[in-house]
Each structure stands twice: as C-alpha cells, then as structure tokens.
Scaffold this motif. Structure first.
Motif, mmCIF file in Angstrom:
data_model
loop_
_atom_site.group_PDB
_atom_site.id
_atom_site.type_symbol
_atom_site.label_atom_id
_atom_site.label_comp_id
_atom_site.label_asym_id
_atom_site.label_seq_id
_atom_site.Cartn_x
_atom_site.Cartn_y
_atom_site.Cartn_z
ATOM 1 N N ARG A 13 11.642 16.024 17.355
ATOM 2 C CA ARG A 13 11.141 17.286 16.802
ATOM 3 C C ARG A 13 9.850 17.731 17.491
ATOM 4 O O ARG A 13 9.580 18.921 17.603
ATOM 5 C CB ARG A 13 10.956 17.168 15.295
ATOM 6 N N VAL A 14 9.050 16.778 17.943
ATOM 7 C CA VAL A 14 7.863 17.133 18.723
ATOM 8 C C VAL A 14 8.278 17.879 19.987
ATOM 9 O O VAL A 14 7.694 18.913 20.347
ATOM 10 C CB VAL A 14 7.043 15.875 19.088
ATOM 11 N N VAL A 15 9.288 17.368 20.666
ATOM 12 C CA VAL A 15 9.785 17.999 21.895
ATOM 13 C C VAL A 15 10.324 19.397 21.591
ATOM 14 O O VAL A 15 10.044 20.366 22.311
ATOM 15 C CB VAL A 15 10.873 17.130 22.543
ATOM 16 N N LYS A 19 8.955 23.132 22.913
ATOM 17 C CA LYS A 19 9.804 24.132 23.560
ATOM 18 C C LYS A 19 9.729 25.471 22.819
ATOM 19 O O LYS A 19 9.631 26.536 23.436
ATOM 20 C CB LYS A 19 11.257 23.644 23.594
ATOM 21 N N GLU A 20 9.760 25.397 21.499
ATOM 22 C CA GLU A 20 9.713 26.614 20.694
ATOM 23 C C GLU A 20 8.373 27.323 20.862
ATOM 24 O O GLU A 20 8.318 28.555 20.988
ATOM 25 C CB GLU A 20 9.949 26.278 19.222
ATOM 26 N N TYR A 21 7.302 26.553 20.867
ATOM 27 C CA TYR A 21 5.972 27.148 21.040
ATOM 28 C C TYR A 21 5.865 27.880 22.374
ATOM 29 O O TYR A 21 5.394 29.022 22.441
ATOM 30 C CB TYR A 21 4.897 26.069 20.949
ATOM 31 N N VAL A 76 3.959 26.611 14.602
ATOM 32 C CA VAL A 76 5.242 26.101 15.101
ATOM 33 C C VAL A 76 5.384 24.610 14.795
ATOM 34 O O VAL A 76 6.460 24.146 14.401
ATOM 35 C CB VAL A 76 5.382 26.364 16.606
ATOM 36 N N ALA A 77 4.304 23.866 14.960
ATOM 37 C CA ALA A 77 4.345 22.440 14.633
ATOM 38 C C ALA A 77 4.715 22.251 13.173
ATOM 39 O O ALA A 77 5.526 21.371 12.816
ATOM 40 C CB ALA A 77 2.990 21.798 14.926
ATOM 41 N N GLY A 78 4.150 23.084 12.292
ATOM 42 C CA GLY A 78 4.467 23.002 10.868
ATOM 43 C C GLY A 78 5.932 23.269 10.584
ATOM 44 O O GLY A 78 6.537 22.632 9.720
ATOM 45 N N LEU A 83 2.817 17.168 13.744
ATOM 46 C CA LEU A 83 1.411 17.504 13.846
ATOM 47 C C LEU A 83 1.112 18.280 15.123
ATOM 48 O O LEU A 83 1.674 17.995 16.184
ATOM 49 C CB LEU A 83 0.554 16.239 13.828
ATOM 50 N N LYS A 84 0.210 19.232 15.023
ATOM 51 C CA LYS A 84 -0.195 20.029 16.171
ATOM 52 C C LYS A 84 -0.712 19.142 17.299
ATOM 53 O O LYS A 84 -0.395 19.359 18.477
ATOM 54 C CB LYS A 84 -1.283 21.019 15.754
ATOM 55 N N LYS A 85 -1.501 18.116 16.953
ATOM 56 C CA LYS A 85 -2.081 17.257 17.985
ATOM 57 C C LYS A 85 -1.006 16.502 18.760
ATOM 58 O O LYS A 85 -1.188 16.205 19.943
ATOM 59 C CB LYS A 85 -3.083 16.285 17.377
ATOM 60 N N ASP A 86 0.129 16.201 18.108
ATOM 61 C CA ASP A 86 1.208 15.507 18.805
ATOM 62 C C ASP A 86 1.917 16.446 19.779
ATOM 63 O O ASP A 86 2.305 16.043 20.879
ATOM 64 C CB ASP A 86 2.208 14.932 17.802
ATOM 65 N N VAL A 87 2.090 17.718 19.363
ATOM 66 C CA VAL A 87 2.687 18.708 20.263
ATOM 67 C C VAL A 87 1.769 18.946 21.456
ATOM 68 O O VAL A 87 2.211 18.987 22.608
ATOM 69 C CB VAL A 87 2.942 20.037 19.517
ATOM 70 N N MET A 88 0.473 19.082 21.183
ATOM 71 C CA MET A 88 -0.495 19.325 22.246
ATOM 72 C C MET A 88 -0.541 18.163 23.230
ATOM 73 O O MET A 88 -0.587 18.354 24.450
ATOM 74 C CB MET A 88 -1.879 19.553 21.644
ATOM 75 N N ARG A 89 -0.510 16.949 22.702
ATOM 76 C CA ARG A 89 -0.563 15.767 23.565
ATOM 77 C C ARG A 89 0.678 15.691 24.446
ATOM 78 O O ARG A 89 0.597 15.328 25.623
ATOM 79 C CB ARG A 89 -0.678 14.514 22.700
ATOM 80 N N TYR A 90 1.822 16.050 23.878
ATOM 81 C CA TYR A 90 3.060 16.029 24.650
ATOM 82 C C TYR A 90 3.027 17.091 25.747
ATOM 83 O O TYR A 90 3.414 16.832 26.893
ATOM 84 C CB TYR A 90 4.256 16.272 23.734
ATOM 85 N N LEU A 91 2.539 18.297 25.421
ATOM 86 C CA LEU A 91 2.469 19.362 26.413
ATOM 87 C C LEU A 91 1.463 19.046 27.517
ATOM 88 O O LEU A 91 1.695 19.350 28.690
ATOM 89 C CB LEU A 91 2.101 20.680 25.737
#
Length: 205
Positions: A13-15, A19-21, A76-78, A83-91
């Motif tokens: 879901r982080v991935v 992508k959605e963001y 989008v993370a919500g 978590l936003k920080k997990d999406v940011m770290r992945y990006l």
C-alpha cells in the motif's frame, strides 16, 4: 479516486500510495469529488478523511482549497492507510518500512481475571484464542499493539473509552495479516493471538 485494496500488505500500500500521489501531482488522475453551483469543489464521501476537516472550507475566493489538499502526500497516504513519512521515504530513497509479523504487546483491562478491550469494554482477549478483524485506516479497524512493553504501557486512549479506569495488564500477542502503522509506535493488525500475560497490574494514571 484511488481504489484501495486493503488485502494488500502495508508495504504494497505504501507503493500504491506513492504512485497515486505522483499521478495526482502530475494531474494524470484527480481526487474524487464534485463542484457545487458556486464552482466550489468538495471531496466525495469516499475521498473525505479526518485531515480534510482542518482545511479552509471552499469559498468563492478559495474554491479549490480542498482539491489542493486532496492532492497532498499526507492525504493520499491516509487514503491508503499508511504513514506520510513511509511514502516520503520510499519516494526519496526507495526504502520500505520494516514491520514484520511476530510478537507485540497490548494493553488491556482486567475484569474478574479476564482481559478486555479498554476502548470498547466488550472485546475479550483469551490466551491462545485468535481474533480477526479487518484493518482500515483512520483507526477504524484491527487490533492495536506496540512493539515494546514500555510503548504499550504508555498507550493513550480516548476519554470516552469504556474501561478507562479499570485495572490493566499487558498481553504478549502474536500478530499477523494486514496492518496499518500510526504515529507513536501504534500498529493495527488484522489478526492477533494472545500468548501470555507479561504484566498483571499496570497503573492507569
């Protein structure tokens, strides 16, 4: 509007959230919503999250305030229950969060030597008995646990919790299935099995 599959693992879901963001940022896809007669944009019920309530209400001068918010990484993370920080770290680094199935700790209420949910006062936790509940974002599903005993002991509950003043205990629980991560170390798993009582009396002050 993103169609979120909550059968995916947290990392998957982080991935998908990343992508959605990016797709929303580049205007390849758009948040789900509608315009009123005044040209003001509002999110649909599926798109609306708790975070939206903190945003300026659309007006004639600011018709797209909520639309802009619904394109942010935090929103989008919500939607994806991450978590936003997990999406940011992945990006930024291509690194996914480290959350594994295994043993965690849960703070519970003790009533007549039985263990219950402090929040709803009904859910009973029995040693060796597996409980299953679908995980959803915004604290709407799953069983909340912590990685350490100290984190569990310091868990904070809403003032409306049914057994807020009851004697407490900490259970060691085996967790698996889908999950959502929250701030302060809290994780909601879809499946837990209590295996032992590690602290029989915990202060609720």
């Amino acid at each position: 509007m993103a169609k979120v599959n909550y059968n995916l693992t947290y990392n998957e879901r982080v991935v998908e959230a990343a992508k959605e963001y990016l797709a929303r940022k580049e205007r390849k896809v758009h948040p789900e919503g509608y315009f009123d007669n005044g040209g003001r944009w509002f999110p649909s019920e599926n798109e609306k999250l708790i975070c939206c309530s903190n945003i300026r209400r659309p007006s004639v001068s600011w018709p797209y305030s909520l639309m802009k918010h619904c394109r942010t990484m935090g929103h989008v993370a919500g939607l994806f229950g991450v978590l936003k920080k997990d999406v940011m770290r992945y990006l930024n680094k291509g690194i996914l969060p480290e959350v594994e199935e295994g043993y965690y700790y849960k703070l519970v209420a003790v009533i007549d030597n039985k263990y219950f949910s402090i929040f709803d006062g009904k859910t009973q936790y029995e040693i060796g008995k597996t409980l299953i509940e679908e995980v959803k974002p915004d604290f709407e599903g799953g069983f909340y646990v912590y990685k350490t005993i100290k984190e569990a002991q310091n868990a904070v509950f809403p003032s409306t919790s049914k057994l807020l003043k009851a004697t407490r205990a900490i259970l060691k629980v085996k967790c698996c299935g889908n999950y959502c991560k929250y701030e302060n170390g809290k994780i909601a798993f879809s499946e837990i099995t209590p295996v032992e009582v590690v602290c029989k009396e915990v202060s609720n002050e």
